[in-house]
Motif scaffolding. Structure first.
Motif, PDB file in Angstrom:
ATOM      1  N   THR A  34      -4.714 -11.942 -34.456  1.00 49.16           N
ATOM      2  CA  THR A  34      -4.404 -13.351 -34.687  1.00 49.16           C
ATOM      3  C   THR A  34      -3.661 -13.957 -33.498  1.00 49.16           C
ATOM      4  N   LEU A  35      -2.784 -13.162 -32.892  1.00 46.03           N
ATOM      5  CA  LEU A  35      -1.994 -13.628 -31.745  1.00 46.03           C
ATOM      6  C   LEU A  35      -2.745 -13.512 -30.418  1.00 46.03           C
ATOM      7  N   GLY A  36      -3.945 -12.938 -30.464  1.00 43.62           N
ATOM      8  CA  GLY A  36      -4.734 -12.773 -29.245  1.00 43.62           C
ATOM      9  C   GLY A  36      -4.215 -11.679 -28.328  1.00 43.62           C
ATOM     10  N   LYS A  37      -3.550 -10.702 -28.885  1.00 47.83           N
ATOM     11  CA  LYS A  37      -3.010  -9.587 -28.093  1.00 47.83           C
ATOM     12  C   LYS A  37      -3.976  -8.414 -28.141  1.00 47.83           C
ATOM     13  N   GLY A  38      -4.195  -7.790 -26.993  1.00 45.16           N
ATOM     14  CA  GLY A  38      -5.074  -6.630 -26.910  1.00 45.16           C
ATOM     15  C   GLY A  38      -4.346  -5.354 -27.296  1.00 45.16           C
ATOM     16  N   PRO A  39      -5.065  -4.246 -27.282  1.00 45.24           N
ATOM     17  CA  PRO A  39      -4.446  -2.954 -27.616  1.00 45.24           C
ATOM     18  C   PRO A  39      -3.529  -2.471 -26.492  1.00 45.24           C
ATOM     19  N   ILE A  40      -2.684  -1.513 -26.805  1.00 43.55           N
ATOM     20  CA  ILE A  40      -1.818  -0.878 -25.810  1.00 43.55           C
ATOM     21  C   ILE A  40      -2.692  -0.077 -24.853  1.00 43.55           C
ATOM     22  N   ALA A  84      -4.149  -6.767 -37.531  1.00 45.21           N
ATOM     23  CA  ALA A  84      -4.518  -8.142 -37.887  1.00 45.21           C
ATOM     24  C   ALA A  84      -3.590  -9.148 -37.203  1.00 45.21           C
ATOM     25  N   LEU A  85      -2.309  -8.847 -37.177  1.00 50.78           N
ATOM     26  CA  LEU A  85      -1.331  -9.732 -36.547  1.00 50.78           C
ATOM     27  C   LEU A  85      -1.601  -9.845 -35.044  1.00 50.78           C
ATOM     28  N   LEU A  86      -1.840  -8.716 -34.384  1.00 51.26           N
ATOM     29  CA  LEU A  86      -2.117  -8.742 -32.946  1.00 51.26           C
ATOM     30  C   LEU A  86      -3.401  -9.503 -32.643  1.00 51.26           C
ATOM     31  N   PRO A  90       5.218  -8.735 -33.200  1.00 51.06           N
ATOM     32  CA  PRO A  90       6.430  -9.311 -33.798  1.00 51.06           C
ATOM     33  C   PRO A  90       6.980  -8.465 -34.952  1.00 51.06           C
ATOM     34  N   MET A  91       6.096  -7.884 -35.739  1.00 56.94           N
ATOM     35  CA  MET A  91       6.523  -7.037 -36.857  1.00 56.94           C
ATOM     36  C   MET A  91       7.275  -5.803 -36.327  1.00 56.94           C
ATOM     37  N   CYS A  92       6.748  -5.183 -35.268  1.00 62.87           N
ATOM     38  CA  CYS A  92       7.367  -3.998 -34.670  1.00 62.87           C
ATOM     39  C   CYS A  92       8.718  -4.339 -34.036  1.00 62.87           C
ATOM     40  N   ARG A  93       8.743  -5.463 -33.301  1.00 62.44           N
ATOM     41  CA  ARG A  93       9.994  -5.895 -32.650  1.00 62.44           C
ATOM     42  C   ARG A  93      11.090  -6.147 -33.682  1.00 62.44           C
TER      43      ARG A  93
END
Length: 141
Positions: free
Chosen positions: A129-135, A125-127, A26-29
């Motif tokens: 927290t959101l349960g998103k994995g790495p690219i 940390a944000l990713l 979300p920060m990047c978007r």
């Protein structure tokens, strides 16, 4: 009658401008949505690093780890991480509070290099927290 000598200053650049960023962050978007590039520089193509694309394949072949930062192409040259953020701030407009702030923070390459690790930690940390994995474009385990 000939065109004024400085008429090229007002023509859009034909240089290729591509920004590969994490579309799940979300920060990047928000950053790419608010960032404005000066009209004379050209149009910036936004590419989600999590989607298959020519740019992602190109960066992967160059061994550029997109989990370590976004990538900016200006013409034929790629910039990564803090260098990309610094270059993007120089290409940006100075209109609006956000763009003026980004320019003040990141116009200095040294300051950008010092601040970038903090931005990466915030993103991680944000990713998490959101349960998103790495690219994971380099498929490193």
């Amino acid at each position: 009658m000939s065109a004024p000598r400085n008429s090229r200053l007002h023509e859009p650049s034909s240089r290729r401008l591509r920004l590969v960023y994490d579309g799940e962050c979300p920060m990047c978007r928000r950053y790419v949505r608010w960032q404005r590039i000066r009209e004379e520089v050209g149009e910036l193509e936004l590419i989600d690093a999590r989607q298959e694309s020519e740019a992602r394949r190109e960066l992967t072949a160059m061994d550029v780890d997109l989990d370590q930062g976004f990538a900016l192409q200006v013409g034929e040259r790629w910039y990564h991480g803090s260098e990309a953020l610094h270059r993007l701030s120089l290409l940006g407009t100075r209109s609006g509070v956000f763009n003026r702030l980004m320019y003040r923070l990141f116009a200095s390459p040294g300051r950008t290099a010092r601040l970038y690790p903090l931005l990466k930690k915030c993103r991680s940390a944000l990713l998490k927290t959101l349960g998103k994995g790495p690219i994971d474009n380099l498929d490193r385990k």
